[in-house]
Design a protein around this motif. Structure first.
Motif, mmCIF file in Angstrom:
data_model
loop_
_atom_site.group_PDB
_atom_site.id
_atom_site.type_symbol
_atom_site.label_atom_id
_atom_site.label_comp_id
_atom_site.label_asym_id
_atom_site.label_seq_id
_atom_site.Cartn_x
_atom_site.Cartn_y
_atom_site.Cartn_z
ATOM 1 N N LYS A 277 -3.979 6.448 -1.019
ATOM 2 C CA LYS A 277 -3.241 7.327 -1.924
ATOM 3 C C LYS A 277 -1.741 7.268 -1.631
ATOM 4 N N THR A 278 -1.383 7.207 -0.369
ATOM 5 C CA THR A 278 0.042 7.135 -0.029
ATOM 6 C C THR A 278 0.632 5.807 -0.478
ATOM 7 N N LEU A 279 -0.130 4.726 -0.332
ATOM 8 C CA LEU A 279 0.354 3.418 -0.784
ATOM 9 C C LEU A 279 0.534 3.403 -2.296
ATOM 10 N N ASP A 280 -0.438 3.990 -3.002
ATOM 11 C CA ASP A 280 -0.347 4.038 -4.462
ATOM 12 C C ASP A 280 0.874 4.838 -4.908
ATOM 13 N N ALA A 281 1.131 5.941 -4.231
ATOM 14 C CA ALA A 281 2.280 6.775 -4.588
ATOM 15 C C ALA A 281 3.596 6.077 -4.269
ATOM 16 N N LEU A 282 3.608 5.291 -3.222
ATOM 17 C CA LEU A 282 4.833 4.637 -2.770
ATOM 18 C C LEU A 282 5.168 3.381 -3.572
ATOM 19 N N GLU A 283 4.163 2.715 -4.091
ATOM 20 C CA GLU A 283 4.365 1.388 -4.686
ATOM 21 C C GLU A 283 5.413 1.362 -5.811
ATOM 22 N N PRO A 284 5.350 2.263 -6.807
ATOM 23 C CA PRO A 284 6.381 2.196 -7.854
ATOM 24 C C PRO A 284 7.787 2.439 -7.321
ATOM 25 N N ILE A 285 7.913 3.301 -6.323
ATOM 26 C CA ILE A 285 9.230 3.547 -5.713
ATOM 27 C C ILE A 285 9.711 2.287 -5.008
ATOM 28 N N ILE B 252 2.734 -4.008 0.419
ATOM 29 C CA ILE B 252 1.888 -2.862 0.070
ATOM 30 C C ILE B 252 0.469 -3.335 -0.223
ATOM 31 N N GLU B 253 0.328 -4.435 -0.959
ATOM 32 C CA GLU B 253 -1.006 -4.947 -1.287
ATOM 33 C C GLU B 253 -1.744 -5.403 -0.031
ATOM 34 N N LEU B 254 -1.027 -6.037 0.892
ATOM 35 C CA LEU B 254 -1.650 -6.455 2.150
ATOM 36 C C LEU B 254 -2.197 -5.243 2.904
ATOM 37 N N ARG B 255 -1.447 -4.174 2.913
ATOM 38 C CA ARG B 255 -1.904 -2.951 3.578
ATOM 39 C C ARG B 255 -3.091 -2.329 2.834
ATOM 40 N N ARG B 256 -3.030 -2.376 1.497
ATOM 41 C CA ARG B 256 -4.114 -1.796 0.707
ATOM 42 C C ARG B 256 -5.430 -2.545 0.953
#
Length: 518
Positions: free
Chosen positions: A452-460, A425-429
């Protein structure tokens, strides 16, 4: 010369009775009432920001008749005196047609009409949404197994089947081309008069050599992705008749009634106003009901016999003769710095277009345009080649090839994350496209929601990652992540939509939109 079908009084076609529609009508009136009330209470200029109605789900009015089994799929629409028709298809993937003998088939009781390519004027024989290169019936040679050569209309399906068995076609088999790699070899059999290459597209951004020199890590991989069938539940099906006004009417489960309207008019020689195409309830399509299937054949047979004609493909015909998703070989080379910034991407696509052009050019163009999305990559080189082969034509299917490009790139992005010991996720961000970025084609972006989608997905993602480590004996858990940059439309090909609104003095508003619902 007319069919007996007409829209039942008191019903909307395929939607059930007005009484059955009452629930949906009341729902629409309720929502309209809410909008009026919100506008009375708030500032109309700020309405779009304050309204609670926008975003509210509307009930679909097709639910009731579908779950009750009342949907009028075209194969189930009755038509008195309708003939049944079937194609005689080629057993060869590549062959010259030396002779077609239908004399025995004509003698089968119940046979009313037989058409070959020689019954269609040469200037009307070829059709195609983008390029007219596909014959309604093969004439000089067949280019894939399952290509239609003869079409027969009879009083019953059994009579049509018996007649098809008696058609004699003499072929001179030709060497087939079974892969795009073979199609590009020197001396390969030539499928099309213009050669074996449908499209050869290139696009470059930045300095590739400098980009890879800057990289601390470079990955190179080849991905092979097979063809795929749409597997819609309802096979292509159609019913043709001439209405009391003398209009050739085609009822068909199509995605593209407007394009088929033009094609039927062209093949039959009728003016546009003398052809009507009605889109019936569609039992799945996903791109597989955009090219011509039954439309032109049943239209020609109706004009020849003066009677309604119907045709429904068998499941075998669906798998052997309709368009497929393109198979591809994708070679990628990706460079990145040690902190995860992407520096260069080289992409090479080799794709199987099948026997005719269909939507191969669009698939190629969209793959080129979307290469690298949704990431900011300063140096890119994309080369896309799609060739003819003697497979069924490759055409449109959900996303027009973009998912294949995404599969390859996302696989490499995940591998790069492992290599750099970074969160995927961080690499994509780090590399995500944001507002004011431009694509490789120069298109400026705004209101980009990827981060925003990455941020929403990260905790999941982090929570699910804990579950992966708790695999039980004999059972393994997997966890993956992938992203997709996707542009709506044909990318470079005009794909217009229009709407009209009519307001009467009594205040009644009628909206007319040319968008088929599938």
């Amino acid at each position: 010369m007319t069919g007996d079908w007409k829209e039942p009084e008191g019903e909307k076609f395929a939607l059930g009775s007005l009484e059955q529609q009452a629930h949906w009508q009341s729902e629409y009136h309720r929502i309209v009432g809410k909008v009026r009330e919100e506008m009375r209470q708030g500032d109309p200029q700020q309405f779009t920001d304050t309204s609670k109605t926008f975003g509210e789900g509307l009930p679909r009015n097709d639910v009731l008749y579908k779950v009750r089994g009342q949907a009028r799929y075209v194969a189930n629409i009755p038509m008195e005196d309708a003939l049944h028709c079937l194609f005689v298809r080629s057993d060869y993937p590549h062959a010259r047609i030396l002779n077609v003998d239908v004399s025995k088939a004509r003698n089968v009781p119940g046979v009313e009409a037989i058409l070959t390519a020689w019954d269609i004027p040469p200037d009307r024989l070829l059709i195609g949404t983008l390029t007219a290169d596909t014959p309604v019936l093969a004439k000089d040679k067949v280019r894939h197994a399952g290509e239609p050569v003869v079409v027969i209309a009879a009083e019953s399906l059994e009579a049509a089947e018996q007649a098809c068995e008696l058609v004699e076609i003499d072929y001179e088999p030709l060497d087939p081309v079974t892969s795009p790699q073979q199609a590009l070899e020197p001396g390969a059999p030539q499928i099309d008069d213009e050669g074996n290459v449908i499209a050869d597209l290139k696009h470059e951004l930045g300095d590739m050599e400098a980009g890879f020199n800057e990289a601390d890590v470079t990955l190179e991989r080849t991905f092979e992705i097979d063809s795929m069938d749409h597997c819609f539940l309802e096979p292509p099906s159609g019913l043709a008749f001439v209405d009391p006004e003398g209009v050739l009417t085609i009822m068909v489960c199509t995605q593209y009634p407007h394009y088929h309207h033009k094609q039927v008019a062209r093949v039959t020689g009728l003016p546009m106003e003398k052809v009507r195409v009605i889109q019936t309830v569609v039992g799945g399509a996903f791109g597989g009901k955009m090219d011509n299937t039954v439309e032109c054949a049943i239209g020609l047979l109706t004009l020849k016999t003066g009677r309604p004609v119907r045709m429904t493909f068998t499941r075998e015909e669906v798998f052997t003769a309709t368009t497929k998703r393109h198979s591809m070989e994708i070679r990628l080379k990706l460079g990145a710095t040690s902190d995860g910034h992407l520096t260069a991407l080289q992409s090479e696509y080799l794709s199987d277009g099948g026997a005719y052009r269909s939507y191969s050019m669009i698939v190629g163009g969209r793959c080129v345009i979307h290469t690298g999305m949704p990431y900011r990559i300063p140096n890119m080189l994309t080369h896309y080649v799609v060739t003819f082969t003697n497979h069924p034509p490759s055409g449109a299917m959900r996303s027009f090839g973009i998912v294949k490009a995404a599969f390859a790139l996302e696989s490499l992005i995940n591998e790069l994350a492992d290599k750099l010991n970074m969160s995927p996720i961080e690499l994509r961000r780090v590399n995500a496209l944001v507002d004011d970025d431009t694509l490789s084609t120069g298109q400026a972006l705004w209101d980009v929601g990827y981060i925003k989608t990455l941020d929403a997905l990260e905790p999941i993602y982090e929570e699910r990652k804990k579950e992966v480590t708790k695999s039980k004996e004999g059972r393994k858990r997997g966890l993956g992540i992938a992203s997709l940059g996707y542009g709506i439309g044909y990318s470079g090909v005009r794909n217009p939509s229009t709407a009209r609104m009519r307001v009467t003095v009594e205040g009644r508003v009628t909206a007319t939109c040319g968008t088929p619902d599938i």
